[in-house]
Design an enzyme around this catalytic site. Sequence first.
Site, short mmCIF file in Angstrom:
data_model
loop_
_atom_site.label_atom_id
_atom_site.label_comp_id
_atom_site.label_asym_id
_atom_site.label_seq_id
_atom_site.Cartn_x
_atom_site.Cartn_y
_atom_site.Cartn_z
N CYS A 2 0.71 -1.27 0.16
CA CYS A 2 -0.10 0.07 -0.09
C CYS A 2 0.81 1.26 -0.10
O CYS A 2 2.09 1.30 0.35
CB CYS A 2 -1.03 0.00 1.37
SG CYS A 2 -2.10 -1.39 1.42
N LYS A 492 10.43 -13.76 -14.21
CA LYS A 492 9.86 -12.82 -15.09
C LYS A 492 8.66 -13.08 -15.76
O LYS A 492 7.97 -12.28 -15.89
CB LYS A 492 11.21 -12.53 -15.87
CG LYS A 492 12.44 -11.56 -15.23
CD LYS A 492 12.19 -10.25 -14.60
CE LYS A 492 11.30 -10.34 -13.17
NZ LYS A 492 12.57 -10.59 -11.93
N GLU A 495 5.41 -13.86 -13.80
CA GLU A 495 5.05 -12.81 -13.16
C GLU A 495 4.35 -11.74 -13.86
O GLU A 495 3.31 -10.67 -13.52
CB GLU A 495 5.91 -12.14 -12.15
CG GLU A 495 7.10 -11.27 -12.73
CD GLU A 495 7.96 -10.57 -11.53
OE1 GLU A 495 7.56 -10.46 -10.50
OE2 GLU A 495 9.32 -10.72 -11.78
N HIS A 511 15.47 -36.09 -14.60
CA HIS A 511 14.96 -36.59 -13.55
C HIS A 511 13.46 -36.14 -13.50
O HIS A 511 12.92 -36.32 -12.07
CB HIS A 511 15.61 -36.16 -12.38
CG HIS A 511 17.30 -36.56 -12.41
ND1 HIS A 511 17.62 -37.76 -12.04
CD2 HIS A 511 18.34 -35.73 -12.60
CE1 HIS A 511 18.92 -37.68 -12.11
NE2 HIS A 511 19.41 -36.69 -12.51
C1 F6R Z 1 10.48 -10.29 -8.67
C2 F6R Z 1 10.46 -9.45 -7.70
C3 F6R Z 1 10.29 -10.24 -6.42
C4 F6R Z 1 11.11 -9.28 -5.41
C5 F6R Z 1 10.71 -9.89 -3.98
C6 F6R Z 1 12.00 -9.41 -3.05
O1 F6R Z 1 10.40 -9.48 -10.02
O2 F6R Z 1 10.36 -8.20 -7.74
O3 F6R Z 1 10.43 -11.48 -6.42
O4 F6R Z 1 12.39 -9.80 -6.07
O5 F6R Z 1 9.79 -9.55 -3.63
O6 F6R Z 1 11.84 -7.92 -2.98
P1 F6R Z 1 13.06 -7.09 -2.38
O7 F6R Z 1 14.44 -7.16 -3.20
O8 F6R Z 1 12.52 -5.76 -2.22
O9 F6R Z 1 13.33 -7.64 -0.93
#
Ligand code: F6R
Length: 615
Positions: A2, A492, A495, A511
């Site tokens: 948020c 990538k 998501e 496997h």
């Molecule tokens: C994927 C992505 C998330 C973040 C994860 C950790 O593209 O953005 O998987 O890598 O939520 O976030 P941080 O690095 O901000 O702790």
Amino acid sequence: MCGIVGYIGHREAYPIILKGLKRLEYRGYDSAGIALFDGNDIKLCKTKGKVDDLEKKITKEISTTGSLGIGHTRWATHGVPNDVNSHPHYSNSGNLVIIHNGIIENYEPLKKELLKRGYKFTSDTDTEVLVNLIEDIKDNENIKLGKAVQIALNQVVGAYAIAVFDKNKPNEIVVARLGSPLAIGIGDDEFFIASDASPFIEYTNNAIYLEDEEMAIVRRHKEVNIRKIKDDSLVNPYVQELQINLEQIEKGGYDHFMLKEIYEQPHAIKDTYRGRLLTDKAIIKMAGIEDNMKKFLNANRIVVVACGTSWHAGLVSEYIFEDLARIPVEVEYASEFRYRNPVITENDVVIAISQSGETADTLAAIKLAKSKGAFVFGVCNVVGSSIARETDAGAYTHAGPEIGVASTKAFTTQITVLTLIALRLARAKGTISSSDYRHHLLELEMIPDKVAKALKSDEKVKEIANIYKDAKNFLYLGRGYNFPVALEGALKLKEISYIHAEGYPAAEMKHGPIALIDENMPIVVIATKKGHYDKIVSNIQEIKSRKGIIIGIVTKGDTMVKALADHVIEVPETMESLSPLVTTIPLQLLSYHIAVMLNKNVDQPRNLAKSVTVE
Ligand code: F6R
């Protein structure tokens, strides 16, 4: 998650809050709302959907005048995203109005108590409970809003960044934080409140970042008054000069932040090593490492904690640390680590990796490691973030603001920092020869140019994206240093395009996953020359004999994989340990183009948020 924004001063609050919410939408975007004080009363408008939907609705519903207001963009935790659950929330009397980022874990018993006392609730949110708790305390004890907020927060378990105001005292906003970020921008006789500094960057360069368990009363024409929530002690405000500028947080001509951030990587990697990688002197200079060298050299092992893409960067670092510095490494999902009573001692060094510096699980893992006596080193992008502050020492990635929800430049800059650390430790431990060390430094210095060359594959990647955009599944394979890159490529794609994708170490395929392969399955194989090339070529042959479609990421000039693969994307040659920095580029572009072609919201994929401040 948020995003919260507030303003009190001499300007119209609405345009500032609206623009601020658009900048904070990366934090959550399933509903939005604004409450303004128009001189007589509170005017409130909220809606399910994005800030654009709010903008369309608001002028039809309320007058948007007033120099005090608060706004919210939501990532739902309690209650589905709908108009009623959107913030701001009124108290029962309609006198108080609140916005909240976080979770009140004990909201149910608090709600039961308030229900007994005659309070009514229109939403399913924990936030509406909090605002009524504040009102109940304020009215019963006949005290000021600030004091009531403080008493209420001392009864609350959970995490929050809140902003609340009282229509009968429209010259102040009360804010507080525990576990969710909150910045106060200090202007000229005006104040801005926000989850990060981006909403007020064009108005002021000065900001106070509240610490956990602090609250502030932000009054018109007065100084900000900060107190500890627990013991009411006064806190001396520390005003920081901001390090971001407006240009960095705008799209700069690109269609999406993600594409801009992919293209920023040559520059971002240079910023990461600037002043640290001194090739002419064959030195790596990092204060956080030098000051704590003994801790690193005496460590039994390094334990990396992180989530998502940052966890993938951690996996790459496992190869680098073990290979170059001969230090055993374990890489842990922070969310698992924090709950499984891990064996951690004062002889362990824990490295916490986080772009945002606000990820709740990573923060909790850090606290746990510290409680067991480990030295905790942070690798963060956001300066002054909670993780940067909570760790014993650290190194920033200096990637600049990353706004696209899918992480791109954060990944490559994290790997750059971790490589610098590994090289510095390898040199100090004598586990690398001086010629190999110099070779690494020179090669690392050339990485930004090589990433720029890898970006030239964009058109080719786009053609391939167009062919396979309707595939239902993808496999990503890599070995050694490029196994984590395969995981990252799959993440990538998942998501932002919502296509199912799996990453695997290439040899693991036989496997199990090989059973998935048929003529409809695109398989992205990272098959660069250095590192297990012959083995990867054999894996490709195994796939081809099962009619799988091969998209090979190959070293420029490669012929062997080219002869076998359906498509190849060339990247410049570099040493194996640095190859993830270039091989990841076409994978980022592939997911980007597929998502655009499928008409997906690239920068704000469904169900996600940039900063995961809840468990
Ligand atoms: C994927 C992505 C998330 C973040 C994860 C950790 O593209 O953005 O998987 O890598 O939520 O976030 P941080 O690095 O901000 O702790």
